[in-house]
Design a protein around this motif. Structure first.
Motif, short mmCIF file in Angstrom:
data_model
loop_
_atom_site.label_atom_id
_atom_site.label_comp_id
_atom_site.label_asym_id
_atom_site.label_seq_id
_atom_site.Cartn_x
_atom_site.Cartn_y
_atom_site.Cartn_z
N GLU A 284 0.81 -1.22 0.00
CA GLU A 284 0.00 0.00 0.00
C GLU A 284 0.84 1.27 0.00
O GLU A 284 0.31 2.36 -0.18
CB GLU A 284 -0.94 -0.01 1.21
CG GLU A 284 -1.97 -1.14 1.14
CD GLU A 284 -2.81 -1.21 2.40
OE1 GLU A 284 -2.26 -1.02 3.49
OE2 GLU A 284 -4.02 -1.46 2.27
N GLN A 285 2.15 1.15 0.21
CA GLN A 285 3.01 2.32 0.28
C GLN A 285 3.83 2.54 -0.99
O GLN A 285 4.60 3.50 -1.07
CB GLN A 285 3.97 2.18 1.47
CG GLN A 285 3.26 2.04 2.81
CD GLN A 285 4.24 1.87 3.95
OE1 GLN A 285 5.05 2.75 4.22
NE2 GLN A 285 4.18 0.73 4.61
N LYS A 293 0.47 0.02 -9.84
CA LYS A 293 -0.87 0.39 -9.40
C LYS A 293 -1.93 -0.33 -10.23
O LYS A 293 -2.95 -0.77 -9.70
CB LYS A 293 -1.05 1.90 -9.49
CG LYS A 293 -0.20 2.69 -8.49
CD LYS A 293 -0.52 4.17 -8.54
CE LYS A 293 0.26 4.94 -7.49
NZ LYS A 293 -0.06 6.38 -7.50
N ILE A 296 -2.24 -3.83 -8.95
CA ILE A 296 -3.01 -3.89 -7.70
C ILE A 296 -4.50 -3.82 -8.00
O ILE A 296 -5.31 -4.58 -7.48
CB ILE A 296 -2.59 -2.77 -6.74
CG1 ILE A 296 -1.16 -2.99 -6.25
CG2 ILE A 296 -3.55 -2.69 -5.55
CD1 ILE A 296 -0.63 -1.85 -5.40
N ARG A 300 -7.13 -6.75 -7.17
CA ARG A 300 -8.25 -6.50 -6.25
C ARG A 300 -9.58 -6.71 -6.94
O ARG A 300 -10.53 -7.25 -6.35
CB ARG A 300 -8.16 -5.09 -5.69
CG ARG A 300 -7.00 -4.87 -4.74
CD ARG A 300 -7.03 -3.48 -4.13
NE ARG A 300 -8.15 -3.32 -3.22
CZ ARG A 300 -8.40 -2.22 -2.52
NH1 ARG A 300 -7.60 -1.17 -2.65
NH2 ARG A 300 -9.41 -2.15 -1.70
N MET A 306 -6.07 -7.63 -1.39
CA MET A 306 -4.82 -6.98 -1.75
C MET A 306 -3.78 -8.04 -2.13
O MET A 306 -3.77 -9.14 -1.57
CB MET A 306 -4.28 -6.14 -0.59
CG MET A 306 -5.05 -4.87 -0.36
SD MET A 306 -4.89 -3.68 -1.74
CE MET A 306 -3.21 -3.09 -1.49
#
Length: 404
Positions: A284-285, A293, A296, A300, A306
């Motif tokens: 997430e960081q 991105k 991800i 998802r 995640m």
């Protein structure tokens, strides 16, 4: 926050960064035999398989590889033992007619499949096993590894120990190839970071059968200033719980391989110790690149969860496979092996090269510290360590392979 600087080429495209070539699928699918510890190591292996399926479907939807052929992964459990894994590998080649093999989780299993692939002269893309032997003393023409090995990840951790005052160190590691390899690397690298440091205690519990009370007790008696931990999975959870109860980690520096990976951080929950130096995946960081991105979001959207580190590894593996097949223009073993050597792939975490010298990829890892966010474990102050900066020297590789 972790930031990357990438070429425009690496930033281009969506989640799969244009590895598939558009076109109408033609010819039989290229079948890939993927064997892994799906039952025993499900926390890592299932998200890994999920991401491979996601990437496979994206490649095929975009037109496949080699001008239009689909790829098809055939997943099998390797039994988590060398004997079972070799049997499964043989079945994949003879009954499932796969073009090559990929996968394995445990280092002893990976070494067995690597030896089998070398004997059969068939490509094996070892994705997860971390022992250095797989690319060094027992390396061979037909085996390539995706993840950074124990030397690379231990070196990343030890680099973060520079400036620490801990001189007396204890080691705890599972008693098989991965743990032994990591411990040996730590002993070698520690004095470079902390002059005068020494190892005062070592504990090597059997994998999956740690006696947490006895292990923590033995470490406590040695009164170390620092602890190098290599345990993972349920062994790690038991060790942390017992160590917290007995105050083992208080006022001590702890460096811990793999602990920052979501697969192992999530089970720790509110028991996560504060301030351990770890390798991991602070998903997430990670702010860049955009392709990460997109990965991800796609993961998802399909799995309502995640990604884990296993997910990232599975996805990157398929990117490398697709690129290899496009470069080889063939699913014939020798053509694929030749294509993989020094192959550069633009992945969702930046460029990754499969070094031709030792067949070790330059995929990196994140290094940071453990912390609690609410009742969940997390990483703080993460930085991305490029694997290319932590590999064995060419001279060491050549010496290891000559002596094999």
């Amino acid at each position: 926050m972790t930031r990357f600087t990438l070429s425009r080429r690496a930033l281009g495209g969506a989640a799969l960064v244009a590895l598939a070539r558009p076109g109408v699928a033609q010819g039989a699918p290229i079948r890939i035999g993927e064997l892994n510890s799906y039952a025993r190591m499900a926390a890592f292996a299932v998200p890994y398989r999920n991401a491979m399926q996601l990437a496979q479907d994206q490649v095929n939807a975009a037109g496949g590889v080699m001008g239009g052929r689909h790829i098809e992964f055939v997943f099998r459990d390797d039994g988590s033992t060398p004997g079972d894994a070799v049997r499964v590998a043989e079945e994949l080649l003879t009954r499932e007619n796969v073009a090559f093999l990929a996968g394995t989780y445990l280092s002893n299993v990976g070494l067995a499949v690597s030896d089998f692939a070398n004997q059969r002269k068939r490509l094996f893309l070892a994705t997860e096993p971390l022992t250095d032997a797989i690319t060094m003393a027992q390396g061979n023409r037909y085996t390539f590894r995706v993840r950074p090995g124990t030397y690379m990840q231990t070196r990343m951790l030890v680099e973060s120990l520079r400036g620490k005052t801990a001189k007396r160190w204890a080691i705890v590691a599972p008693n098989y190839d991965y743990g032994q390899s990591a411990a040996a690397n730590f002993k070698r690298l520690l004095p470079e970071a902390i002059p005068g440091a020494e190892i005062v205690a070592e504990q090597f519990p059997a994998l999956g059968r740690v006696d947490a009370g006895a292990t923590v007790g033995a470490l406590s008696q040695a009164r170390p200033d620092g602890i190098f931990n290599v345990l993972f999975g349920p062994d790690l959870t038991a060790f942390v719980r017992e160590g917290n109860t007995r105050g083992l980690f208080e006022r001590r520096t702890v460096a811990s391989l793999l602990t920052g990976e979501p697969e192992y951080m999530i089970p720790l929950g509110e028991e996560t110790p504060e301030g351990w130096i770890v390798t991991g995946y602070p998903v997430e960081q990670i702010e860049a690149p955009p392709a990460h991105k997109a990965f991800i979001e796609a993961y998802r959207g399909r799995f309502n969860d995640m990604p884990r580190l296993g997910s990232l590894l599975g996805y990157v593996t398929v990117q490398i496979v697709a690129n290899m097949l496009n470069q080889a223009r063939s699913a014939e073993t020798e053509a694929m092996v030749d294509a993989l050597a020094d192959l550069r792939t633009d992945t969702v975490v930046g460029p990754v090269t499969m070094r031709g010298l030792d067949h070790q990829s330059t995929l990196g890892a994140w290094v940071g510290e453990t912390t609690l966010r609410g009742r969940a474990g997390a990483m703080k102050n993460p930085r991305f360590a490029d694997g290319a900066d932590y590999m064995f020297s060419e001279a060491e590789v050549r010496a290891a392979r000559r002596s094999a």
